[in-house]
Enzyme design. Structure first.
Site, PDB file in Angstrom:
ATOM      1  N   ARG A 116       0.836  -1.201   0.000  1.00  0.00           N
ATOM      2  CA  ARG A 116       0.000   0.000   0.000  1.00  0.00           C
ATOM      3  C   ARG A 116       0.864   1.243   0.000  1.00  0.00           C
ATOM      4  O   ARG A 116       2.025   1.233   0.346  1.00  0.00           O
ATOM      5  CB  ARG A 116      -0.905   0.006   1.240  1.00  0.00           C
ATOM      6  CG  ARG A 116      -2.025  -1.013   1.199  1.00  0.00           C
ATOM      7  CD  ARG A 116      -2.901  -0.908   2.427  1.00  0.00           C
ATOM      8  NE  ARG A 116      -3.581   0.382   2.498  1.00  0.00           N
ATOM      9  CZ  ARG A 116      -3.320   1.318   3.409  1.00  0.00           C
ATOM     10  NH1 ARG A 116      -2.384   1.136   4.306  1.00  0.00           N
ATOM     11  NH2 ARG A 116      -4.001   2.440   3.410  1.00  0.00           N
ATOM     12  N   LYS A 181       4.957  -6.494  11.641  1.00  0.00           N
ATOM     13  CA  LYS A 181       4.168  -6.787  10.442  1.00  0.00           C
ATOM     14  C   LYS A 181       4.554  -8.134   9.844  1.00  0.00           C
ATOM     15  O   LYS A 181       5.714  -8.390   9.539  1.00  0.00           O
ATOM     16  CB  LYS A 181       4.350  -5.676   9.406  1.00  0.00           C
ATOM     17  CG  LYS A 181       3.405  -5.815   8.215  1.00  0.00           C
ATOM     18  CD  LYS A 181       3.368  -4.543   7.397  1.00  0.00           C
ATOM     19  CE  LYS A 181       2.493  -4.659   6.183  1.00  0.00           C
ATOM     20  NZ  LYS A 181       2.365  -3.397   5.441  1.00  0.00           N
ATOM     21  N   ARG A 315      -0.880   5.097  13.195  1.00  0.00           N
ATOM     22  CA  ARG A 315       0.264   4.860  14.075  1.00  0.00           C
ATOM     23  C   ARG A 315      -0.132   5.092  15.519  1.00  0.00           C
ATOM     24  O   ARG A 315      -0.958   5.958  15.808  1.00  0.00           O
ATOM     25  CB  ARG A 315       1.427   5.808  13.719  1.00  0.00           C
ATOM     26  CG  ARG A 315       1.914   5.664  12.289  1.00  0.00           C
ATOM     27  CD  ARG A 315       2.986   6.676  11.977  1.00  0.00           C
ATOM     28  NE  ARG A 315       3.393   6.619  10.574  1.00  0.00           N
ATOM     29  CZ  ARG A 315       4.267   7.449  10.013  1.00  0.00           C
ATOM     30  NH1 ARG A 315       4.814   8.408  10.744  1.00  0.00           N
ATOM     31  NH2 ARG A 315       4.575   7.325   8.737  1.00  0.00           N
TER      32      ARG A 315
END
Length: 318
Positions: A116, A181, A315
């Site tokens: 993305r 991630k 975030r």
């Protein structure tokens, strides 16, 4: 022939040029030409006089027949490529010729894998899962609200089936393990807003990454092999694809609403204060889950705000 050569070298052991030639039914010169192609794919290997050739790392190549045998859901086409710029781009170019079909592509390596917000997705040869699935929708682009979140849920469910604990979701479509991630998702759409459209659902899942592989990753990352080293790459690919196909089936029938609570329970930022960056502005507030469309509910100093997915970043407040 390159596929056959890679299958012979996949054990990470030394094989002489003579042995490789005999098993492939070609000359040693022909073997050497195929070995040069490994350089083009950035596959590290060694050549030692008197021993032969070996890959630096043992690899498990994707086997389409083995993956297909483990699927319980309908899939019309499954293709495994050695090398491609991007599995999403590859399928997007083929979309118009495959209306109504479920067409999955996996690759051993991506030269220009994409995440993305225009980011690169690091895609070394034979280590991770690079998967794209083409699906047609009759309700048009308007019917796709929440699909990216459902895709992330499909990844999470696949990981749970594979015995992975501590998986969390990050809005709008990332998958995390222990705060790092593990997988990313990219959806690309072509078609009409209120009529037929096609979606390419791209999933990148880290299985095995070295520090050298990950030099260009600009955030904390996780890989499945550090959690469960014994996992088979083909098993992971099959379970992931099967869960994704099932999730698409469910989404086409029911939309996102049935997943609303499920997502919120696994959101790594649920009830936490976050900063949302995008569109040249910054929002700050506490995450209060998602609505029936999959939009983020943010409690800010202005009250309850709805944040739509797009080129944004979420975030935590440090």
């Amino acid at each position: 022939m390159l596929n056959q050569l890679l299958n012979l070298l996949a054990d990470g052991q030394f094989h002489s040029g003579e042995e490789l030639g005999e098993r492939l039914g070609v000359s040693r010169a022909a073997v050497w030409k195929q070995l040069k192609k490994l350089d083009e794919l950035d596959i590290p290997y060694s050549s030692v006089k008197g021993k032969g050739y070996r890959l630096h790392d043992e690899i498990e190549l994707l086997q389409p027949e083995q993956i297909r045998m483990q699927l319980s859901q309908r899939l019309d086409i499954l293709e495994v490529l050695l090398d491609v710029d991007s599995t999403n781009s590859y399928l997007f170019q083929k979309a118009s010729d495959h209306m109504g079909k479920r067409y999955a592509v996996m690759a051993e390596k991506q030269a220009a894998g994409r995440g993305r917000r225009g980011r690169q997705w690091v895609s070394p040869f034979g280590k991770n899962i690079y998967l794209s699935l083409l699906v047609s929708f009759s309700g048009g682009i308007a019917a796709l609200e929440g699909l990216s979140l459902v895709t992330a849920i499909a990844v999470e469910r696949a990981l749970v089936k594979l015995g992975i604990d501590g998986i969390g979701l990050k809005w709008p479509n990332d998958v995390y393990a222990d705060g790092k991630k593990l997988a990313g998702i990219l959806l690309e759409v072509t078609g009409e807003y209120n009529s037929h459209c096609q979606v390419v659902i791209g999933v990148g899942l880290n299985l095995s990454l070295s520090d050298k592989d990950a030099e260009d990753i600009g955030q904390p990352w996780a890989a499945l092999k550090t959690i469960r080293p014994e996992l088979s790459r083909n098993q992971v690919a099959a379970v992931l694809l099967d869960e994704l196909l099932q999730a698409v089936d469910e989404f086409q029938k029911q939309g996102f609403a049935p997943y609303q609570q499920y997502w919120s329970e696994r959101d790594i930022f649920h009830h936490q204060e976050v900063v949302i960056l995008g569109g040249g502005e910054e929002k700050r507030g506490v995450v209060k889950g998602v609505n029936r469309k999959g939009e983020l509910m943010l409690h800010s100093d202005k009250g309850m705000e709805v944040v739509m997915a797009g080129e944004i970043s979420v975030r935590p407040v440090s």
